[in-house]
Design a protein around this motif. Sequence first.
Motif: not given
Length: 141
Positions: A39-49, A51-59, A127-135
Motif C-alpha cells: 500500500y505504501l509503495q502504491h502511494g509512492g512511499i518506499r522504505q528507503s524514502d 529511512l532517508d528522512k530518518g523515520i521508520g514505521p512502528v507497530a 505530515e510525513y505521509f503527505r510529504a512523501l506520497a506521490d498522491d
Amino acid sequence: MAPEPYTIPITVRGYETDSQGHLNQAVYLQYAEHARWTYLQHGGIRQSDLLDKGIGPVALEVTVRYLRELRAGDETEVDCRFVWGEGKTFRIEQQIRRTDGTVAAEVTGVGGLLDLQARKLVADPREYFRALADDPAVFGL
C-alpha cells in the motif's frame, strides 16, 4: 471522504499451513504486513524514502480476530486502510478475505512513525505521509 481500502491478492501456500492444514496464525500477520508495505509503495512511499528522512514505521499494537480458516490454495484478498487521528498515532484496519467475500480475519493496529535518531514518535505522522506520497489522497490525506 476516506478512500476505498487498498487490496492485494495472495494465494495461501502449502508451506504456510500448520499440522491441521490451516494457515498458520503468524502468517496472517505476515499477509497484513505485506499489504501495508505494498500500500505504501502504491502511494509512492518506499522504505528507503522513510529511512532517508530518518523515520521508520512502528507497530504499537496489533490485534488479529480469526473468523474462518484458510487452507493451502485458497485465493485471498488482503486490504488495508489508514485511519488518521490528531496525535502521534494512527489506526490501521485490514481484512483478509477469500475471493468469495468470506472474511477469514480482521487485523487492526495502532502505528506511528519513529524518529530513528531521537527514538521517539514524530508529532504528526500525517505530515510525513503527505510529504512523501506521490498522491496523499491514496492514504486519505
